[in-house]
Enzyme design. Sequence first.
Site, PDB file in Angstrom:
ATOM      1  N   LYS A 229       0.861  -1.187   0.000  1.00 36.39           N
ATOM      2  CA  LYS A 229       0.000   0.000   0.000  1.00 36.39           C
ATOM      3  C   LYS A 229       0.894   1.233   0.000  1.00 36.39           C
ATOM      4  O   LYS A 229       2.014   1.194   0.495  1.00 36.39           O
ATOM      5  CB  LYS A 229      -0.873   0.020   1.261  1.00 36.39           C
TER       6      LYS A 229
HETATM    7  P1  NAD Z   1     -12.971   8.392  -2.301  1.00 34.09           P
HETATM    8  O1  NAD Z   1     -11.964   9.407  -1.953  1.00 34.09           O
HETATM    9  O2  NAD Z   1     -13.437   8.245  -3.692  1.00 34.09           O
HETATM   10  O3  NAD Z   1     -14.292   8.569  -1.410  1.00 34.09           O
HETATM   11  C1  NAD Z   1     -14.306   8.732  -0.016  1.00 34.09           C
HETATM   12  C2  NAD Z   1     -15.616   9.436   0.324  1.00 34.09           C
HETATM   13  O4  NAD Z   1     -15.773   9.477   1.737  1.00 34.09           O
HETATM   14  C3  NAD Z   1     -15.647  10.881  -0.168  1.00 34.09           C
HETATM   15  O5  NAD Z   1     -16.899  11.153  -0.754  1.00 34.09           O
HETATM   16  C4  NAD Z   1     -15.433  11.690   1.118  1.00 34.09           C
HETATM   17  O6  NAD Z   1     -16.034  12.974   1.056  1.00 34.09           O
HETATM   18  C5  NAD Z   1     -16.099  10.793   2.138  1.00 34.09           C
HETATM   19  N1  NAD Z   1     -15.583  10.994   3.498  1.00 34.09           N
HETATM   20  C6  NAD Z   1     -14.305  11.187   3.889  1.00 34.09           C
HETATM   21  N2  NAD Z   1     -14.244  11.319   5.213  1.00 34.09           N
HETATM   22  C7  NAD Z   1     -15.489  11.190   5.664  1.00 34.09           C
HETATM   23  C8  NAD Z   1     -16.070  11.218   6.958  1.00 34.09           C
HETATM   24  N3  NAD Z   1     -15.337  11.430   8.044  1.00 34.09           N
HETATM   25  N4  NAD Z   1     -17.397  11.034   7.082  1.00 34.09           N
HETATM   26  C9  NAD Z   1     -18.161  10.815   5.975  1.00 34.09           C
HETATM   27  N5  NAD Z   1     -17.677  10.789   4.729  1.00 34.09           N
HETATM   28  C10 NAD Z   1     -16.354  10.968   4.576  1.00 34.09           C
HETATM   29  O7  NAD Z   1     -12.369   7.026  -1.744  1.00 34.09           O
HETATM   30  P2  NAD Z   1     -12.732   5.539  -2.158  1.00 34.09           P
HETATM   31  O8  NAD Z   1     -11.790   5.113  -3.204  1.00 34.09           O
HETATM   32  O9  NAD Z   1     -14.201   5.419  -2.353  1.00 34.09           O
HETATM   33  O10 NAD Z   1     -12.312   4.759  -0.829  1.00 34.09           O
HETATM   34  C11 NAD Z   1     -13.130   4.703   0.326  1.00 34.09           C
HETATM   35  C12 NAD Z   1     -12.695   3.539   1.199  1.00 34.09           C
HETATM   36  O11 NAD Z   1     -12.752   2.335   0.424  1.00 34.09           O
HETATM   37  C13 NAD Z   1     -11.270   3.627   1.730  1.00 34.09           C
HETATM   38  O12 NAD Z   1     -11.223   3.014   3.007  1.00 34.09           O
HETATM   39  C14 NAD Z   1     -10.480   2.790   0.746  1.00 34.09           C
HETATM   40  O13 NAD Z   1      -9.295   2.273   1.306  1.00 34.09           O
HETATM   41  C15 NAD Z   1     -11.484   1.703   0.464  1.00 34.09           C
HETATM   42  N6  NAD Z   1     -11.252   0.985  -0.810  1.00 34.09           N
HETATM   43  C16 NAD Z   1     -11.237   1.634  -2.008  1.00 34.09           C
HETATM   44  C17 NAD Z   1     -11.042   0.912  -3.180  1.00 34.09           C
HETATM   45  C18 NAD Z   1     -11.089   1.546  -4.550  1.00 34.09           C
HETATM   46  O14 NAD Z   1     -11.075   0.799  -5.541  1.00 34.09           O
HETATM   47  N7  NAD Z   1     -11.185   2.841  -4.682  1.00 34.09           N
HETATM   48  C19 NAD Z   1     -10.825  -0.470  -3.124  1.00 34.09           C
HETATM   49  C20 NAD Z   1     -10.858  -1.111  -1.892  1.00 34.09           C
HETATM   50  C21 NAD Z   1     -11.078  -0.374  -0.738  1.00 34.09           C
END
Ligand code: NAD
Length: 476
Positions: free
Chosen positions: A107
């Site tokens: 990561k």
């Molecule tokens: P992203 O940045 O696209 O979205 C995150 C969202 O959460 C945003 O809309 C943000 O405004 C919101 N947010 C942030 N802090 C917040 C809070 N305190 N309260 C409420 N909303 C909040 O990120 P993502 O890619 O969707 O990733 C989100 C999670 O999923 C992370 O934990 C990431 O590690 C995990 N993840 C992502 C992927 C991927 O393919 N993108 C894959 C596996 C896991």
Amino acid sequence: MAPRNEPSFRESVDLMFNRAAALMDLSPGLEEKIRVCNSTYTVRFGVRLRGQIQTFVGYRSVHSEHMEPVKGGIRYSLSVNQDEVEALAALMTYKCALVETPFGGSKGGLCIDPRQYDEHELEQITRRFAYELAKRDLINPSQNVPAPDMGTGEREMAWIADQYARMNTTDINARACVTGKPLNAGGIAGRVEATGRGVQYALREFFRHPGDAKKAGLSGKLDGKRVIIQGLGNVGYHAAKFLSEEDGARITGIIERDGALYDPDGLDVQAVHNWIVKHGGVTGFPDATHQAEGAAVLEHECDILIPAAMEGVINLTNADRIRAPLILEAANGPITAGADEILCEKGTVIIPDLFANAGGVTVSYFEWVKNLSHIRFGRMQRRQEEARHELVVAELERLDRYLGDAWSMSPDFKAKYLRGADELELVRSGLDDTMRTAYQAMSEVWNARDDVADLRTAAYLVSIDRVAKSYRAKGL
Ligand code: NAD
């Protein structure tokens, strides 16, 4: 964020690992080898922006190299630190083993608020970060392959791929150095939606196991289920959209940084998403109740709670007030180890992160394979498949004529059957199969062993066993 009296994110992951390892027959040396993070590289680099040099801090952590390349996203967030990337890298190891993608875990992260920079500045910063990592083989098609995570997406991955290609001009496999790229830069159909799509497939499979659903006091299918989701970013938006539009689930709550929206009749996910894109948050959205203290909505009554934003949001301060009988961890580490214990004791069923959000890495795996094979999925077979189907349809038409009014083909059968699968359909099929198979492996252990009380422990047991087997096979 979790309160101070709780273990850190990495310690939380270790505690969950230990809980499962205690039920296994691993030699202490091997157990330690699997748990520890192999290495973490910290880089501090300067970029000249707005007339002065700004220094950025980035990390790339490699948890386990039992299989190579190692795989894991790159996150852009001010909260990025060594503990966090190490926890996330460890989760990647277990996740890849669970869904049988042939990777070790890694990561990366850059300590930055991407919203403070314009596109050109972000490109300069990303290219420089990629340069620092690529020069140490921490970006490399055969050794370490990043992907998007919080705060990054297709655009950043395209810059990284291009930076690597500039530094390795004769590497024919350069495009495989990173996944999550746009389609026109070597990406694959369905990658952007993959993690959210995986969440949908995970829940569908859960409800195909009535005995498992019963443990959460639920029955039936997704249709009509009340869902609260935290974070309408890449993962949360796609999950909420598919669950509501295709499975009939009602998204009753959406929690964002600036508060939460609530509507017991169900929110229009696309309208909320459009509003966020235009206004930067949920505040002011006209067709729902807005609650400024968004996190409190995690505690509202619903059937399924989906934290899809960040780690540590369900912790010792709120775990006992969470009312959802089923929680699906779309984010990584949204439930701390302490909260996990409280919830499990209450009987809450948790579909754990290492399974629930594995859709992203699964489709990344397909993209990596596509890049290495230099051909789009389905290109060789599609028309041949259609030609063979045409033979069958011609025979059925003959039968149709012969039988007259007694029988006829269903109206849309011919069109549906004749069309060969394109890349997107193949990707979805591969993802669906992966999520089903991984769920079944977890569920089997959960149901077969009296000493395994929850799906997370079951998932770790399956993963650790696979990692251990590969270490043993390597002669360690
Ligand atoms: P992203 O940045 O696209 O979205 C995150 C969202 O959460 C945003 O809309 C943000 O405004 C919101 N947010 C942030 N802090 C917040 C809070 N305190 N309260 C409420 N909303 C909040 O990120 P993502 O890619 O969707 O990733 C989100 C999670 O999923 C992370 O934990 C990431 O590690 C995990 N993840 C992502 C992927 C991927 O393919 N993108 C894959 C596996 C896991």
